[in-house]
Design a protein around this motif. Structure first.
Motif, PDB file in Angstrom:
ATOM      1  N   GLU A 128      -5.933  -0.754  18.339  1.00 50.43           N
ATOM      2  CA  GLU A 128      -4.430  -1.438  18.001  1.00 50.43           C
ATOM      3  C   GLU A 128      -4.195  -1.917  16.579  1.00 50.43           C
ATOM      4  OE1 GLU A 128      -4.133  -3.749  22.089  1.00 50.43           O
ATOM      5  OE2 GLU A 128      -5.988  -4.463  21.171  1.00 50.43           O
ATOM      6  N   SER A 129      -5.822  -1.204  15.706  1.00 51.85           N
ATOM      7  CA  SER A 129      -5.230  -1.286  14.116  1.00 51.85           C
ATOM      8  C   SER A 129      -3.524  -0.811  13.702  1.00 51.85           C
ATOM      9  CB  SER A 129      -5.886  -0.865  13.333  1.00 51.85           C
ATOM     10  OG  SER A 129      -5.930   0.624  13.216  1.00 51.85           O
ATOM     11  N   GLU A 130      -2.602  -1.222  12.280  1.00 53.72           N
ATOM     12  CA  GLU A 130      -1.771  -0.346  11.804  1.00 53.72           C
ATOM     13  C   GLU A 130      -2.527   0.170  10.513  1.00 53.72           C
ATOM     14  OE1 GLU A 130       1.627  -3.205  11.005  1.00 53.72           O
ATOM     15  OE2 GLU A 130       0.709  -4.403  12.870  1.00 53.72           O
ATOM     16  N   THR A 131      -2.143   1.294   9.897  1.00 55.97           N
ATOM     17  CA  THR A 131      -2.827   1.912   9.172  1.00 55.97           C
ATOM     18  C   THR A 131      -1.203   2.541   7.705  1.00 55.97           C
ATOM     19  OG1 THR A 131      -2.419   4.154  10.161  1.00 55.97           O
ATOM     20  CG2 THR A 131      -4.236   2.455  10.200  1.00 55.97           C
ATOM     21  N   ASP A 132      -1.646   1.958   6.659  1.00 55.08           N
ATOM     22  CA  ASP A 132      -0.776   2.395   5.696  1.00 55.08           C
ATOM     23  C   ASP A 132      -1.236   3.202   4.720  1.00 55.08           C
ATOM     24  OD1 ASP A 132       1.665   3.126   4.783  1.00 55.08           O
ATOM     25  OD2 ASP A 132       2.100   0.902   4.437  1.00 55.08           O
ATOM     26  N   SER A 133      -0.592   4.395   4.114  1.00 55.98           N
ATOM     27  CA  SER A 133      -1.400   4.579   3.044  1.00 55.98           C
ATOM     28  C   SER A 133       0.075   5.241   1.555  1.00 55.98           C
ATOM     29  CB  SER A 133      -1.699   5.952   3.423  1.00 55.98           C
ATOM     30  OG  SER A 133      -0.885   7.371   3.591  1.00 55.98           O
ATOM     31  N   GLY A 134      -0.448   5.340   0.412  1.00 55.17           N
ATOM     32  CA  GLY A 134       0.353   5.739  -0.363  1.00 55.17           C
ATOM     33  C   GLY A 134      -0.299   6.196  -1.942  1.00 55.17           C
ATOM     34  N   GLN A 135       0.466   6.497  -3.257  1.00 54.87           N
ATOM     35  CA  GLN A 135      -0.097   6.538  -4.432  1.00 54.87           C
ATOM     36  C   GLN A 135       0.696   5.211  -5.268  1.00 54.87           C
ATOM     37  OE1 GLN A 135       0.670  10.578  -4.737  1.00 54.87           O
ATOM     38  NE2 GLN A 135      -1.021  10.642  -5.244  1.00 54.87           N
ATOM     39  N   ASP A 140      -5.072   6.393  -5.112  1.00 57.72           N
ATOM     40  CA  ASP A 140      -4.475   6.469  -4.158  1.00 57.72           C
ATOM     41  C   ASP A 140      -5.249   5.047  -3.141  1.00 57.72           C
ATOM     42  OD1 ASP A 140      -3.402   9.016  -4.442  1.00 57.72           O
ATOM     43  OD2 ASP A 140      -4.957  10.273  -3.558  1.00 57.72           O
ATOM     44  N   TRP A 141      -4.295   5.037  -2.486  1.00 62.88           N
ATOM     45  CA  TRP A 141      -4.335   3.615  -1.316  1.00 62.88           C
ATOM     46  C   TRP A 141      -4.593   3.768  -0.194  1.00 62.88           C
ATOM     47  CZ3 TRP A 141      -0.920   1.372   1.284  1.00 62.88           C
ATOM     48  CH2 TRP A 141       0.402   1.095   0.741  1.00 62.88           C
ATOM     49  N   VAL A 142      -4.905   3.943   0.851  1.00 62.64           N
ATOM     50  CA  VAL A 142      -5.173   2.963   2.033  1.00 62.64           C
ATOM     51  C   VAL A 142      -5.049   1.518   2.771  1.00 62.64           C
ATOM     52  CG1 VAL A 142      -5.446   5.076   2.659  1.00 62.64           C
ATOM     53  CG2 VAL A 142      -7.489   3.500   2.777  1.00 62.64           C
ATOM     54  N   LEU A 143      -4.764   0.989   3.624  1.00 60.25           N
ATOM     55  CA  LEU A 143      -4.572  -0.133   4.526  1.00 60.25           C
ATOM     56  C   LEU A 143      -4.894  -0.263   5.709  1.00 60.25           C
ATOM     57  CD1 LEU A 143      -2.917  -2.955   4.435  1.00 60.25           C
ATOM     58  CD2 LEU A 143      -1.338  -2.284   4.322  1.00 60.25           C
ATOM     59  N   SER A 194      -5.943  14.126 -12.760  1.00 60.58           N
ATOM     60  CA  SER A 194      -3.846  14.083 -12.284  1.00 60.58           C
ATOM     61  C   SER A 194      -3.964  13.914 -10.793  1.00 60.58           C
ATOM     62  CB  SER A 194      -2.935  14.117 -13.065  1.00 60.58           C
ATOM     63  OG  SER A 194      -3.425  15.767 -13.094  1.00 60.58           O
ATOM     64  N   SER A 195      -4.473  14.768 -10.261  1.00 61.49           N
ATOM     65  CA  SER A 195      -4.576  15.326  -9.418  1.00 61.49           C
ATOM     66  C   SER A 195      -6.421  14.751  -8.319  1.00 61.49           C
ATOM     67  CB  SER A 195      -3.962  15.888  -8.419  1.00 61.49           C
ATOM     68  OG  SER A 195      -4.850  17.161  -8.259  1.00 61.49           O
ATOM     69  N   ASN A 196      -6.740  14.988  -6.908  1.00 57.09           N
ATOM     70  CA  ASN A 196      -7.569  14.322  -6.601  1.00 57.09           C
ATOM     71  C   ASN A 196      -8.067  15.565  -5.915  1.00 57.09           C
ATOM     72  OD1 ASN A 196      -7.136  12.211  -6.267  1.00 57.09           O
ATOM     73  ND2 ASN A 196      -6.553  11.601  -4.366  1.00 57.09           N
ATOM     74  N   TYR A 236      -4.264  -8.682  -1.783  1.00 53.08           N
ATOM     75  CA  TYR A 236      -4.800  -7.633  -1.588  1.00 53.08           C
ATOM     76  C   TYR A 236      -5.259  -6.144  -1.722  1.00 53.08           C
ATOM     77  CZ  TYR A 236      -4.110  -6.279   3.644  1.00 53.08           C
ATOM     78  OH  TYR A 236      -3.202  -5.840   4.280  1.00 53.08           O
ATOM     79  N   VAL A 237      -4.150  -5.977  -1.682  1.00 48.83           N
ATOM     80  CA  VAL A 237      -3.649  -4.581  -2.235  1.00 48.83           C
ATOM     81  C   VAL A 237      -2.846  -3.924  -4.185  1.00 48.83           C
ATOM     82  CG1 VAL A 237      -1.918  -2.425  -1.429  1.00 48.83           C
ATOM     83  CG2 VAL A 237      -2.601  -3.473   0.689  1.00 48.83           C
ATOM     84  N   ARG A 238      -1.950  -5.010  -3.331  1.00 51.33           N
ATOM     85  CA  ARG A 238      -2.075  -4.595  -5.755  1.00 51.33           C
ATOM     86  C   ARG A 238      -3.013  -4.708  -6.445  1.00 51.33           C
ATOM     87  NH1 ARG A 238       0.051  -1.573  -8.637  1.00 51.33           N
ATOM     88  NH2 ARG A 238       1.332  -1.369  -7.091  1.00 51.33           N
ATOM     89  N   GLU A 239      -3.998  -6.762  -5.573  1.00 50.13           N
ATOM     90  CA  GLU A 239      -5.383  -6.153  -6.948  1.00 50.13           C
ATOM     91  C   GLU A 239      -6.037  -5.029  -6.886  1.00 50.13           C
ATOM     92  OE1 GLU A 239      -7.663  -8.975  -8.411  1.00 50.13           O
ATOM     93  OE2 GLU A 239      -5.408  -8.894  -8.672  1.00 50.13           O
ATOM     94  N   SER A 240      -6.645  -4.725  -5.711  1.00 55.40           N
ATOM     95  CA  SER A 240      -7.227  -3.746  -5.395  1.00 55.40           C
ATOM     96  C   SER A 240      -6.793  -2.222  -6.650  1.00 55.40           C
ATOM     97  CB  SER A 240      -7.326  -2.582  -4.355  1.00 55.40           C
ATOM     98  OG  SER A 240      -6.913  -2.745  -3.261  1.00 55.40           O
ATOM     99  N   ILE A 241      -6.137  -1.730  -6.382  1.00 46.98           N
ATOM    100  CA  ILE A 241      -4.785  -0.792  -7.284  1.00 46.98           C
ATOM    101  C   ILE A 241      -5.026  -0.937  -8.418  1.00 46.98           C
ATOM    102  CG2 ILE A 241      -3.236   0.037  -8.225  1.00 46.98           C
ATOM    103  CD1 ILE A 241      -1.765  -0.279  -4.605  1.00 46.98           C
ATOM    104  N   GLU A 242      -4.894  -2.203  -8.851  1.00 40.37           N
ATOM    105  CA  GLU A 242      -4.865  -2.365 -10.625  1.00 40.37           C
ATOM    106  C   GLU A 242      -7.078  -2.580 -10.845  1.00 40.37           C
ATOM    107  OE1 GLU A 242      -2.671  -3.183 -12.565  1.00 40.37           O
ATOM    108  OE2 GLU A 242      -0.942  -2.378 -10.643  1.00 40.37           O
ATOM    109  N   LYS A 243      -7.397  -3.696  -9.893  1.00 43.62           N
ATOM    110  CA  LYS A 243      -8.573  -3.108  -9.763  1.00 43.62           C
ATOM    111  C   LYS A 243      -9.346  -2.137 -10.231  1.00 43.62           C
ATOM    112  CE  LYS A 243     -10.268  -7.249 -10.247  1.00 43.62           C
ATOM    113  NZ  LYS A 243     -10.652  -8.104 -11.053  1.00 43.62           N
TER     114      LYS A 243
END
Length: 731
Positions: free
Chosen positions: A150-157, A162-165, A189-191, A216-223
């Motif tokens: 029952e969770s929602e997920t997302d991902s992006g670059q 790379d990030w996942v949520l 430049s890539s994984n 938290y998403v933006r903060e984790s990306i910037e960190k």
């Protein structure tokens, strides 16, 4: 001690892995290499060609009611694929001194080392890859997120990040939880990249939830973007310093490398999972690898939640206990409501299992629970809140931190006392406890007849509750006097202490032992309920009536249960507390460590996870020094011919003590007084002339002391150090 010195000292205690883990994922304890910073936990699994880092976080909970829906859940992880390592050998070491895992994979013509750690001061996960091969090796890194449940997920670059949520945000939740992992491969430049011989390559990740920061998403990306090799060096310097200071707080040397290893290993596990003050770890720490941890992975209040911290108080790691109180305080409004609605009592009445932020995760829709317990899982027990108070009392007595007492411990104990003042029945010149189950009444089962259900609920004077009441009201009296509060209530508390029913006993196997209840269940074949009034409740000690001590020792003999589904954190310390044969304690404790442990230094039994982290420290500490009766006893339950040494163990009274046993004699005693209280020491040299000095920097002065009934007592000042020596010794 310098970091390099700690590395050398701790190397023999490292967790050593000669084959890949077999118990990851698991709904209980994992067997893979573990790292953590008290908030983020990582366990590593997989074959050399596909290493998986499972990333979890102590605050990543699904807060859905009706047991067992609400629990800590898995966030996600990182897969590191190196196809060239197929058929390579596997080896890994879990370094205690700096909380790193060094994995080494070797093939015919190649070797790769992977070093992983979670920064001690930030939620950064660092993985370093280094190749000793002659040619470049292909590497592919995948960031993944757990889905379903029952969770929602997302991902992006975002650039090279790379990030996942993953998030739980449904309207049927008590509160939302959302978390992210942001990852990048430095210099690539890539994984997918080539690992060059002799050149370090880093994979870094940052882990945050909505409980840390709103965005938290933006903060984790910037960190994650800020982490470069210079930043890694800085993070590691802070990391190494934190762990060096941690290990410097106390130490033991007892001539038994196995027991020493698990003493240090148990503290390592607790330091890796218990530092988030808002979210203490659940049953399995910060290494959650499924969405269905056993027993909901929650805070089980009928012993499992309390147990992990029982060793940290005497080991001088009070800081690790700081998260403990938070969910208990947050649950008080529920506890008051349940006490009033269901028992017509004041005070607090707690379920067997609770969650963080006042989350009542132990609600049930079974017919039995609805019929007998208002849709809860109290499981017939009234003792849960009192049992949670034991840890608060330990912290209070070991620190005499009056701010902690006035703001946390005392208000909580007042609520516990309010409940028992109402719930106890005074009859025949004694206080009696009715309808308080000594063991869980399984309300999730539906096969029992009504008569059997009622019988299960009818326990009278359960042994554990009788012990807890003694500890709680004694603690209240002491704290009330120190804080100058509620003097008008002390007469009642003292009356309860003086008139509470005796601990029930009966004959079994030709010996007088403790009975689980005065009326109801007499014995339980696969648990250590018969000794929990000794430890952790503290109702009996070496100063107790000799007949009571004999009954306690008889009970341990008849129990004969050094191996137990649930009892590891209680049986050995209880045995030490009442002066049981130390040779047997050490022999059986060592055997359990060898037979019931994983290479990551988790000691495991059927009924729990991090609870076992207290088993070795609390037992060994109690054998080396006891102080719960406000008298410091040195090596009281230790083979006198066996040399031993400890540094900076913590004694009741806020004393930090170091001592050594050598040639069957205590060599010295050093004591630091934190609170300036009167110090009382059971005389280690009854036939010698003794000199006590106060040390203040470079200054020394002899101080006056008294001796009565072989107990040395002297006044202290906060912050001063005191040395006790035989007259022929020098400081």
């Amino acid at each position: 001690m310098k970091p390099a010195d700690w590395k050398e000292k701790m190397a023999k205690y490292n967790g050593v892995f000669k084959e890949p883990p077999r118990n990851v994922p698991s709904n209980k304890v994992v067997d893979g290499p573990i790292i953590g910073n008290g908030d983020v936990g990582v366990v590593i699994s997989g074959l050399p060609e596909r290493q998986r880092l499972w990333i979890s976080k102590v605050d990543f909970w699904k807060a859905k009611r009706i047991w067992p829906n609400g629990s800590p859940c898995l966030l996600g992880g990182i897969d590191i694929q190196i196809p060239a390592l197929k058929e390579a050998s596997y080896g890994a070491e879990q370094h205690l001194h700096d909380a790193k895992v060094v994995s080494t994979f070797r093939g015919d013509s190649l070797a790769v080392t992977m070093t992983s750690w979670v920064a001690a001061e930030e939620n950064a996960v660092i993985v370093e890859l280094l190749s000793e091969s002659q040619e470049d090796i292909s590497v592919k890194v995948d960031l993944w997120v757990q889905s379903g449940h029952e969770s929602e997920t997302d991902s992006g670059q975002d650039g090279d990040v790379d990030w996942v949520l993953r998030k739980f945000t449904g309207s049927d939740l008590d509160w939302p939880t959302e978390g992210t992992v942001a990852m990048r491969c430095l210099g690539n430049s890539s994984n997918s990249f080539e690992l060059q011989p002799g050149k370090k390559t880093y994979i870094v990740a940052y882990v945050l939830t909505n409980h840390n920061v709103k965005d938290y998403v933006r903060e984790s990306i910037e960190k994650a973007k800020l982490i470069d090799e210079s930043r890694i060096d800085s993070l590691y310097a802070d990391h190494e310093n934190w762990w060096s200071q941690f290990w410097a707080k106390s130490s033991i040397e007892i001539g038994d490398e196995v027991l020493e290893k698990f003493w240090y290993g148990s503290h390592y596990i607790m330091a890796c999972c218990s530092r988030n003050k808002a979210f203490p770890p659940g049953l399995f720490g910060s290494w959650i690898t499924t969405d269905t941890p056993a027993w909901g992975g929650d805070y089980h209040l009928n012993y499992n939640y309390q147990a992990p911290w029982w060793g940290v108080y005497s080991s001088n790691h009070i800081e690790l206990s700081e998260p403990y109180d938070t969910p208990l305080l947050q649950y008080m409004s529920n506890g008051r409501k349940y006490a009033e609605q269901y028992l017509e009592c004041s005070g607090i009445y707690y379920d067997v299992g609770i969650g963080p932020k006042g989350f009542p995760n132990a609600l049930s829709i079974t017919n039995a629970s609805l019929t007998y317990e208002h849709g809860h899982l109290f499981l017939g027990q009234k003792s849960n809140a009192a049992l949670t108070a034991v840890n608060m009392l330990m912290r209070y007595y070991y620190t005499y931190d009056m701010q902690y007492a006035s703001q946390v411990a005392y208000p909580y104990l007042i609520e516990v006392a309010n409940f028992w003042e109402d719930y106890l029945t005074f009859e025949g010149n004694r206080y009696v406890i009715y309808r308080d189950a000594i063991h869980e009444v399984p309300t999730w089962e539906a096969s029992h007849s009504n008569d059997e259900w009622l019988k299960e609920f009818e326990d009278m004077n359960p042994l554990l509750s009788l012990g807890l009441i003694r500890s709680v009201f004694k603690g209240l009296l002491d704290m009330s006097k120190e804080l100058s509060l509620n003097s008008e209530r002390r007469e009642k508390w003292l009356h309860i202490l003086e008139h509470i029913s005796d601990l029930p006993t009966y004959e079994r196997d030709g010996k007088t032992i403790f009975r689980l209840t005065e009326q109801g269940r007499d014995w339980w074949p696969d648990n250590t309920l018969a000794i929990q009034h000794i430890w952790p409740a503290g109702a009996i000690g070496l100063d107790s009536d000799p007949k009571l001590l004999e009954i306690a020792q008889n009970t341990i003999t008849v129990l004969n249960r050094w191996t137990d589904y649930n009892g590891f954190p209680t049986i050995f310390t209880a045995a030490a507390r009442v002066g049981y044969d130390p040779e047997i304690i050490l022999r059986e404790l060592r055997r359990q460590c060898l037979e019931h442990s994983f290479p990551n230094l988790f000691i495991f039994f059927g009924g729990g996870g991090i609870e076992c982290c207290s088993g070795v420290p609390s037992a060994i500490n109690e054998m080396l020094m006891q102080s719960h009766e406000h008298v410091i006893r040195l090596f009281p339950v230790w083979p006198q011919e066996k040399a031993a040494h400890f540094t900076n163990l913590r004694a009741v009274g806020a004393f930090i003590v170091s001592s050594e046993l050598s040639n069957e004699m205590v060599s010295y005693v050093d004591i630091i007084s934190e609170a300036g209280r009167t110090c009382r020491v059971f005389n280690p040299w009854p036939d010698e002339v003794i000199c006590i000095k106060e040390i203040d920097g470079d200054q020394q002065k002899k101080i006056d002391w008294k001796l009565f009934e072989n107990i040395i007592s002297f006044n202290t000042e906060a912050g001063k150090r005191y040395t006790l020596r035989r007259k022929t010794q020098s400081v």
